[in-house]
Design a protein around this motif. Structure first.
Motif, PDB file in Angstrom:
ATOM      1  N   ASP A  92       0.754  -1.012  -0.160  1.00 40.49           N
ATOM      2  CA  ASP A  92       0.133  -0.150  -0.544  1.00 40.49           C
ATOM      3  C   ASP A  92       0.938   1.054  -0.105  1.00 40.49           C
ATOM      4  OD1 ASP A  92      -2.172  -1.404   0.067  1.00 40.49           O
ATOM      5  OD2 ASP A  92      -2.702  -1.634   1.976  1.00 40.49           O
ATOM      6  N   LYS A 131      -6.392   4.520  -9.786  1.00 39.54           N
ATOM      7  CA  LYS A 131      -7.189   3.653  -8.892  1.00 39.54           C
ATOM      8  C   LYS A 131      -6.565   2.921  -8.204  1.00 39.54           C
ATOM      9  CE  LYS A 131      -9.676   3.326 -13.475  1.00 39.54           C
ATOM     10  NZ  LYS A 131      -9.336   2.755 -15.016  1.00 39.54           N
ATOM     11  N   ASN A 189      -6.154   5.321  -4.333  1.00 34.46           N
ATOM     12  CA  ASN A 189      -7.570   5.177  -3.864  1.00 34.46           C
ATOM     13  C   ASN A 189      -8.071   3.626  -2.995  1.00 34.46           C
ATOM     14  OD1 ASN A 189      -8.620   6.950  -4.793  1.00 34.46           O
ATOM     15  ND2 ASN A 189      -9.274   6.808  -6.143  1.00 34.46           N
ATOM     16  N   ARG A 190      -7.163   3.243  -3.713  1.00 33.33           N
ATOM     17  CA  ARG A 190      -7.420   1.460  -2.944  1.00 33.33           C
ATOM     18  C   ARG A 190      -6.487   1.418  -1.362  1.00 33.33           C
ATOM     19  NH1 ARG A 190      -6.060  -3.781  -5.401  1.00 33.33           N
ATOM     20  NH2 ARG A 190      -5.790  -3.449  -7.097  1.00 33.33           N
ATOM     21  N   TYR A 245      -7.630   4.309   1.118  1.00 35.25           N
ATOM     22  CA  TYR A 245      -9.039   4.541   0.965  1.00 35.25           C
ATOM     23  C   TYR A 245      -9.895   3.332   1.060  1.00 35.25           C
ATOM     24  CZ  TYR A 245      -7.234   9.392  -0.398  1.00 35.25           C
ATOM     25  OH  TYR A 245      -6.910   9.922  -0.299  1.00 35.25           O
ATOM     26  N   ASP A 246      -9.818   2.587   1.032  1.00 27.43           N
ATOM     27  CA  ASP A 246     -10.060   1.250   0.861  1.00 27.43           C
ATOM     28  C   ASP A 246      -9.459  -0.017   1.957  1.00 27.43           C
ATOM     29  OD1 ASP A 246     -11.609   2.048  -1.174  1.00 27.43           O
ATOM     30  OD2 ASP A 246     -10.729   0.703  -2.820  1.00 27.43           O
ATOM     31  N   ALA A 247     -10.781  -0.451   2.283  1.00 27.10           N
ATOM     32  CA  ALA A 247     -10.647  -1.418   4.039  1.00 27.10           C
ATOM     33  C   ALA A 247      -9.566  -2.509   3.347  1.00 27.10           C
ATOM     34  CB  ALA A 247     -12.037  -1.476   4.503  1.00 27.10           C
ATOM     35  N   ALA A 248      -9.713  -3.075   1.908  1.00 29.95           N
ATOM     36  CA  ALA A 248      -8.222  -3.892   1.054  1.00 29.95           C
ATOM     37  C   ALA A 248      -7.404  -3.391   0.462  1.00 29.95           C
ATOM     38  CB  ALA A 248      -9.637  -4.599  -0.396  1.00 29.95           C
ATOM     39  N   ASN A 249      -6.441  -4.505   0.732  1.00 32.05           N
ATOM     40  CA  ASN A 249      -5.003  -4.516   0.469  1.00 32.05           C
ATOM     41  C   ASN A 249      -4.561  -4.106  -1.023  1.00 32.05           C
ATOM     42  OD1 ASN A 249      -4.156  -3.427   3.616  1.00 32.05           O
ATOM     43  ND2 ASN A 249      -4.134  -4.904   3.841  1.00 32.05           N
ATOM     44  N   CYS A 250      -3.482  -3.459  -1.233  1.00 30.89           N
ATOM     45  CA  CYS A 250      -2.746  -4.000  -2.739  1.00 30.89           C
ATOM     46  C   CYS A 250      -2.122  -4.977  -1.867  1.00 30.89           C
ATOM     47  CB  CYS A 250      -1.809  -2.831  -2.889  1.00 30.89           C
ATOM     48  SG  CYS A 250      -3.464  -1.224  -3.854  1.00 30.89           S
TER      49      CYS A 250
END
Length: 132
Positions: free
Chosen positions: A35, A92, A95-96, A99-104
């Motif tokens: 991330d 894209k 943002n993940r 801000y998202d709850a999912a990890n890259c």
């Protein structure tokens, strides 16, 4: 036509930011902080887009909505269109990562780094040509 002095200074700062963000993104990628690598790669890509627009137009988009910069880049020739495509992909992932709850994952981080690296190379090349 040579760059105006204030534009040249801004270009140097943006180029330095690109390099710094990429260097630390590479370290984060190697350490498995995907991330963080994506986020830093996005910052490098945003600064590369700014650098390219500074060289091309003497100004860059300063708003917080980075997606508005995409339309400006698309109008800046072949290199600008390629940068817009790459920046869109990087944003894209940004943002993940932020801000998202999912990890890259590792692939996301590698792709973001590669896009940012290519954007930085293109922007720095445009700058080097402009100052010759």
């Amino acid at each position: 036509m040579p760059l105006a002095a204030d534009v040249d200074v801004a270009c140097r700062i943006k180029a330095s930011k690109c390099e710094s963000f990429l260097e630390v993104a590479d370290i984060a990628l190697g350490a498995g902080y995907y991330d963080v690598a994506v986020s830093l790669s996005a910052s490098a890509g945003i600064n590369a887009a700014d650098l390219f627009l500074l060289v091309q137009q003497g100004k860059y988009h300063k708003g917080g909505n980075h997606h508005e910069a995409l339309s400006i880049l698309r109008k800046a020739g072949v290199v600008g269109s390629d940068m817009a495509r790459r920046l869109s992909t990087v944003l894209k992932n940004k943002n993940r990562a932020q801000y998202d709850a999912a990890n890259c994952n590792e692939q996301d981080a590698q792709n973001a780094f590669l896009h940012a690296q290519r954007m930085t190379d293109a922007a720095q090349s445009a700058y080097e040509k402009a100052v010759k």
